[in-house]
Design a protein around this motif. Structure first.
Motif, short mmCIF file in Angstrom:
data_model
loop_
_atom_site.label_atom_id
_atom_site.label_comp_id
_atom_site.label_asym_id
_atom_site.label_seq_id
_atom_site.Cartn_x
_atom_site.Cartn_y
_atom_site.Cartn_z
N PRO A 258 69.34 133.25 -47.05
CA PRO A 258 69.01 133.79 -45.51
C PRO A 258 67.54 134.05 -45.59
O PRO A 258 67.38 134.89 -46.69
N ASN A 259 66.70 133.03 -44.99
CA ASN A 259 65.07 134.14 -45.44
C ASN A 259 64.46 133.63 -44.16
O ASN A 259 63.75 132.94 -44.15
N LEU A 260 64.80 134.47 -42.88
CA LEU A 260 63.87 134.36 -41.97
C LEU A 260 63.14 135.88 -41.94
O LEU A 260 63.96 136.82 -42.02
N HIS A 261 61.83 135.58 -41.51
CA HIS A 261 61.33 136.96 -41.75
C HIS A 261 61.15 137.56 -40.41
O HIS A 261 61.45 139.63 -40.48
N ASP A 262 61.31 137.28 -39.38
CA ASP A 262 60.78 137.74 -37.63
C ASP A 262 62.16 137.63 -37.39
O ASP A 262 63.25 137.12 -37.51
N SER A 263 62.24 138.42 -36.35
CA SER A 263 63.03 138.38 -34.67
C SER A 263 63.38 137.36 -34.20
O SER A 263 62.30 136.11 -34.74
N THR A 264 64.66 136.53 -33.30
CA THR A 264 64.26 136.30 -32.77
C THR A 264 64.25 136.57 -31.02
O THR A 264 64.26 135.88 -30.11
N LYS A 265 63.26 137.19 -31.09
CA LYS A 265 61.67 137.33 -30.04
C LYS A 265 61.23 136.21 -29.51
O LYS A 265 61.22 135.54 -30.18
N GLY A 266 62.42 136.16 -27.79
CA GLY A 266 61.58 135.08 -26.68
C GLY A 266 63.08 134.10 -26.91
O GLY A 266 62.83 133.04 -26.00
N HIS B 241 58.94 116.62 -41.48
CA HIS B 241 59.74 118.41 -41.18
C HIS B 241 58.74 119.00 -42.20
O HIS B 241 60.16 119.93 -42.65
N SER B 242 57.74 118.92 -43.27
CA SER B 242 57.01 119.72 -44.30
C SER B 242 57.62 121.33 -44.10
O SER B 242 58.30 122.26 -44.57
N GLU B 243 57.47 121.69 -42.47
CA GLU B 243 57.82 123.46 -42.72
C GLU B 243 59.05 123.56 -42.97
O GLU B 243 59.03 124.49 -43.70
N PHE B 244 59.40 122.76 -42.42
CA PHE B 244 61.19 123.21 -42.18
C PHE B 244 62.14 122.90 -43.74
O PHE B 244 62.72 123.52 -44.38
N MET B 245 61.58 121.77 -43.95
CA MET B 245 61.46 121.54 -45.91
C MET B 245 60.90 122.10 -46.31
O MET B 245 62.63 122.99 -47.56
N THR B 246 60.24 123.42 -46.34
CA THR B 246 60.07 124.50 -46.83
C THR B 246 60.84 125.57 -47.10
O THR B 246 61.48 125.95 -47.98
N PHE B 247 61.12 125.67 -45.78
CA PHE B 247 62.22 126.94 -45.49
C PHE B 247 63.00 126.60 -46.36
O PHE B 247 64.18 126.78 -46.45
N LEU B 248 64.13 125.31 -46.30
CA LEU B 248 65.04 125.26 -47.08
C LEU B 248 65.40 125.00 -48.50
O LEU B 248 66.27 125.71 -48.72
N ASP B 249 63.96 124.85 -48.42
CA ASP B 249 63.85 125.25 -50.44
C ASP B 249 63.86 126.97 -50.38
O ASP B 249 64.49 127.38 -51.28
N THR B 250 63.28 127.01 -49.41
CA THR B 250 63.36 129.11 -50.39
C THR B 250 65.37 129.67 -49.81
O THR B 250 65.00 130.85 -50.54
N CYS B 251 66.40 128.64 -48.93
CA CYS B 251 67.29 128.87 -49.25
C CYS B 251 67.83 128.89 -50.20
O CYS B 251 69.79 129.07 -49.87
N GLY B 252 66.88 127.94 -51.01
CA GLY B 252 68.32 127.33 -51.72
C GLY B 252 68.91 126.03 -51.66
O GLY B 252 69.89 125.37 -52.59
#
Length: 289
Positions: free
Chosen positions: A138-146, A245-256
């Motif tokens: 898991p690699n989300l830095h912010d809360s799910t505000k909103g 979706h390059s930003e989303f794919m970067t997120f996936l990379d940080t999650c393994g």
């Protein structure tokens, strides 16, 4: 190659009695279709193929017609012992003939299958980015505000179908109902006004937990859906991501997740991809487009 003539092997449409023989065919080429997945294909579309003299299924292809303008072809398999006989071309053409000439037919090809599909009139329009993960981090830095992520309820279906239609490019009523019945988990995302703005499904396969479809208004909410679906899963994961979706794919990379392939998307009866709103972050599975 087997010595049986193609003339001997006749095309037939399969039903639920053929599920386990279709699984055997899938396993013969190293694919991992299971009973639930094949039942979802059968209840959403049709599967055709050839049997040999002993009743063994030696080829298959599925066509899933959606509500108006699009159909998807997948599960195109020919047993290694029966290649070179034209079975793949014949069974794929049978699927093409199943829908009207006005229908845009899409498929996600293997590199080996691409020349066949080109001969049948398909053109490459894009690629899918296939990601696999052995251990999710898991690699989300912010809360799910909103927004909030909640479990899907039956009353949510109309809005989920609407979001899926805009993201995919056609309504998929029957398929979505069947996929939700099959899923391990389905979540919806609601904004501060309690309106559904996104959703995601996970499907447990024999090897991987498949994440998709995932529909979201932005990369962060898509990442939050992945986090909700994957965080408590201890095994392998897979997600197939459309381009853009390059930003989303970067997120996936940080999650393994690691990208392992970019299979081509091919279309017949259309020069372009269906009109989509860029909110599809994970497809259902390659057979479903």
């Amino acid at each position: 190659m087997h010595t049986e003539s193609c003339v001997v092997l006749k095309i037939e449409q399969f039903d639920s009695n053929a599920v386990f023989r279709l699984i055997e065919l899938s396993e013969s080429v190293g694919w991992d279709y299971d009973e639930q997945e094949i039942h979802t294909i059968l209840s959403s579309g049709c599967i055709y193929g050839h049997k040999n003299r002993d009743g063994r299924i030696v080829s298959s292809a599925a066509i899933i017609p959606y509500d108006t303008n699009i159909a998807s072809i997948g599960m195109v398999i020919v047993s290694p012992d029966y290649r070179g006989l034209g079975l793949g071309k014949e069974v794929t053409q049978t699927c093409i003939d199943r829908v009207s000439t006005d229908t845009s037919i899409m498929l996600i090809s293997t590199e080996e299958g691409k020349p066949l599909y080109e001969r049948l009139g398909f053109k490459t329009v894009d690629v899918i980015h296939k990601f696999l993960c052995e251990k999710f981090i898991p690699n989300l830095h912010d809360s799910t505000k909103g927004f909030t992520i909640e479990y899907y309820q039956t009353a949510d279906f109309h809005k989920v179908k609407e979001l899926d239609s805009a993201a995919f490019g056609d309504q998929r009523s029957t398929f979505l109902l069947n996929r939700i019945k099959q899923c391990k988990q389905c979540v919806v995302v609601k904004n501060q006004y309690h309106e559904i703005i996104g959703f995601g499904l996970s499907i447990q396969g024999p090897i991987n937990l498949i994440l998709g479809p995932i529909v979201a208004p932005n990369d962060y909410i898509a990442a939050s859906i992945v986090n909700a679906l994957a965080s408590n899963h201890g095994g392998n994961l897979r997600i197939d991501v459309p381009s853009g979706h390059s930003e989303f794919m970067t997120f996936l990379d940080t999650c393994g997740f690691k990208k392992v392939n970019e299979p081509p998307i091919m279309i017949k009866n259309s020069a372009t991809m269906p009109k989509r709103n860029k909110e599809l972050f994970g497809i259902s599975a390659q057979v479903f487009g």
